[in-house]
Design an enzyme around this catalytic site. Sequence first.
Site, PDB file in Angstrom:
ATOM      1  N   ASP A  53      -5.193 -17.624   5.003  1.00 44.76           N
ATOM      2  CA  ASP A  53      -4.340 -17.633   3.566  1.00 44.76           C
ATOM      3  C   ASP A  53      -4.124 -19.045   3.125  1.00 44.76           C
ATOM      4  OD1 ASP A  53      -4.428 -15.018   3.514  1.00 44.76           O
ATOM      5  OD2 ASP A  53      -2.455 -14.740   4.619  1.00 44.76           O
ATOM      6  N   CYS A  62      10.265 -17.026  16.472  1.00 42.82           N
ATOM      7  CA  CYS A  62       8.930 -17.137  17.142  1.00 42.82           C
ATOM      8  C   CYS A  62       9.192 -18.086  18.357  1.00 42.82           C
ATOM      9  CB  CYS A  62       7.950 -17.693  16.101  1.00 42.82           C
ATOM     10  SG  CYS A  62       7.118 -16.504  15.174  1.00 42.82           S
ATOM     11  N   CYS A  83       0.555 -20.687  10.361  1.00 39.46           N
ATOM     12  CA  CYS A  83       1.267 -19.541  10.094  1.00 39.46           C
ATOM     13  C   CYS A  83       1.470 -19.243   8.586  1.00 39.46           C
ATOM     14  CB  CYS A  83       2.891 -20.036  10.396  1.00 39.46           C
ATOM     15  SG  CYS A  83       4.391 -18.515  10.102  1.00 39.46           S
ATOM     16  N   ASP A  89      -7.214 -11.512   2.551  1.00 38.87           N
ATOM     17  CA  ASP A  89      -5.959 -10.904   1.959  1.00 38.87           C
ATOM     18  C   ASP A  89      -6.029 -11.578   0.321  1.00 38.87           C
ATOM     19  OD1 ASP A  89      -3.559  -9.605   1.824  1.00 38.87           O
ATOM     20  OD2 ASP A  89      -3.072 -10.003   3.828  1.00 38.87           O
ATOM     21  N   ARG A 129       3.708 -17.389   7.187  1.00 34.64           N
ATOM     22  CA  ARG A 129       5.207 -17.247   6.694  1.00 34.64           C
ATOM     23  C   ARG A 129       5.700 -18.752   6.907  1.00 34.64           C
ATOM     24  NH1 ARG A 129       4.714 -11.714   8.586  1.00 34.64           N
ATOM     25  NH2 ARG A 129       3.407 -10.702   6.932  1.00 34.64           N
ATOM     26  N   TYR A 186       0.837  -1.135  -0.001  1.00 29.94           N
ATOM     27  CA  TYR A 186       0.117   0.065  -0.023  1.00 29.94           C
ATOM     28  C   TYR A 186       0.897   1.107   0.026  1.00 29.94           C
ATOM     29  CZ  TYR A 186      -3.369  -3.550   1.856  1.00 29.94           C
ATOM     30  OH  TYR A 186      -3.885  -4.614   2.238  1.00 29.94           O
TER      31      TYR A 186
HETATM   32  C1  LIG Z   1      -1.917  -6.209   6.474  1.00 28.80           C
HETATM   33  C2  LIG Z   1      -0.743  -5.419   5.609  1.00 28.80           C
HETATM   34  C3  LIG Z   1      -0.605  -4.069   5.952  1.00 28.80           C
HETATM   35  C4  LIG Z   1      -1.442  -3.331   6.880  1.00 28.80           C
HETATM   36  O1  LIG Z   1      -2.715  -3.324   6.355  1.00 28.80           O
HETATM   37  P1  LIG Z   1      -3.865  -2.412   7.268  1.00 28.80           P
HETATM   38  O2  LIG Z   1      -5.166  -2.873   6.777  1.00 28.80           O
HETATM   39  O3  LIG Z   1      -3.351  -1.102   7.258  1.00 28.80           O
HETATM   40  O4  LIG Z   1      -3.724  -3.077   8.945  1.00 28.80           O
HETATM   41  C5  LIG Z   1       0.499  -3.405   5.289  1.00 28.80           C
HETATM   42  N1  LIG Z   1       1.298  -4.107   4.549  1.00 28.80           N
HETATM   43  C6  LIG Z   1       1.114  -5.284   4.192  1.00 28.80           C
HETATM   44  C7  LIG Z   1       2.068  -5.949   3.084  1.00 28.80           C
HETATM   45  C8  LIG Z   1       0.115  -6.203   4.778  1.00 28.80           C
HETATM   46  O5  LIG Z   1      -0.001  -7.325   4.441  1.00 28.80           O
END
Ligand SMILES: *Cc1c(COP(=O)(O)O)cnc(C)c1O
Length: 381
Positions: free
Chosen positions: A301, A133, A140, A338, A142, A121
């Site tokens: 995921d 961890c 997980c 996601d 990752r 973003y």
């Molecule tokens: C989840 C995530 C964020 C943060 O997302 P918010 O909706 O602001 O909590 C930022 N970068 C990545 C790559 C993410 O997976």
Amino acid sequence: MNGSLPDIDPFGQGLKKMDSRNMPQWDDWQWQMQNRIRDIDRLPFKWMDPDQRHRLKSVCQTFPMAITPYYLSLINPENPEDPLMRQVLPSVQEMTHSEHSLSDPLNEDANSPVRGLTHRYPDRALFILTNACAVYCRHCTRKRKWSEGWDILPPEEVEGALNYIRHHPEIRDVLISGGDPLLLPLSFLASVLKEVRSIPHVEIIRIGSRIPVVLPQRIDPLLLEVLDKNGPIWLNTQFNHPNEITEASAKACDLLLRKGIPVSNQTVLLRGINDRPEIIKALNEKLLRIKVRPYYLFQCDPVTGTEHFRTSIWTGVDIIEHLRGHTSGLAIPHFVVDLPGGGGKVPIIPDYMMHQSGNEITFRNYEGKYFVHNEPKEPAS
Ligand SMILES: *Cc1c(COP(=O)(O)O)cnc(C)c1O
């Protein structure tokens, strides 16, 4: 590792449950780390037969196991379906891979301009400093980063990531996640936080950590001081089940909150563990009592080795439907998926807007009753 559990059997007949009342080291987080259960044979589950143990040991060669004595003590050893146990006990299902699973479905590595940073973003960057961890959650996201021995981002790559943030003034929110950043050597964590904090355009730092849930003893005065110095810091943790809210985890959250660090929760929706409305409702109401705000409910995921935990999207929608109107609005997280391929998070909300005709929009409420809302008339032009 040959960390040996103390001579008392945490679940033995007639013995008190293992905790700080009868074990002074219990509250020492380093003792908890050194005495993590890494070997299937040390699990006190009587229902597990030698055959099962053998099969799980072979899963551990691909996906290792680690459980803190504290987290183990929250598990009912007699219940082979215990919701906490299922988050940490390896399963042979981790080895059956579907065609829809990937090791990195969110394309975090491909969206990474420099090692350690994912910039998906415009205004936010995800900063991964370590794969370390306390507990290896079987779900997980990752899992691809797991290894025997911990990776910590080497100094030149930390510097590279910091430089990237310095040169991108649009980044106002840096999320430090992992792995668990709260397990890093404190001086290293302190220096990274200080560097990030000194970048003028970085407004907030967020830490993603499961420490309050799996190793709450780690929230000690020295760590709190480091966090306090580098605020504003927000902490996102991951409680997945009401049984994880204990005196110890409540205290860890309280210590953070009293240092001015808001604690929010990101639950992962997990099949057979918390995929019923009454469980999520109980969890979120308990979270509010310890002043932790439910932030996200995540669709699990499609990560290789976690397929067996996935639920349908509609399971999550149904849970939100059961919350809205029936509990405090504060107890209702955003249900998000996601998107695979790095599309980012999208919220999914039950449909309350039924239809529109002219200026009238018909809604249903949480009881299924219909109500009409009148739109303002178009202003005359
Ligand atoms: C989840 C995530 C964020 C943060 O997302 P918010 O909706 O602001 O909590 C930022 N970068 C990545 C790559 C993410 O997976």
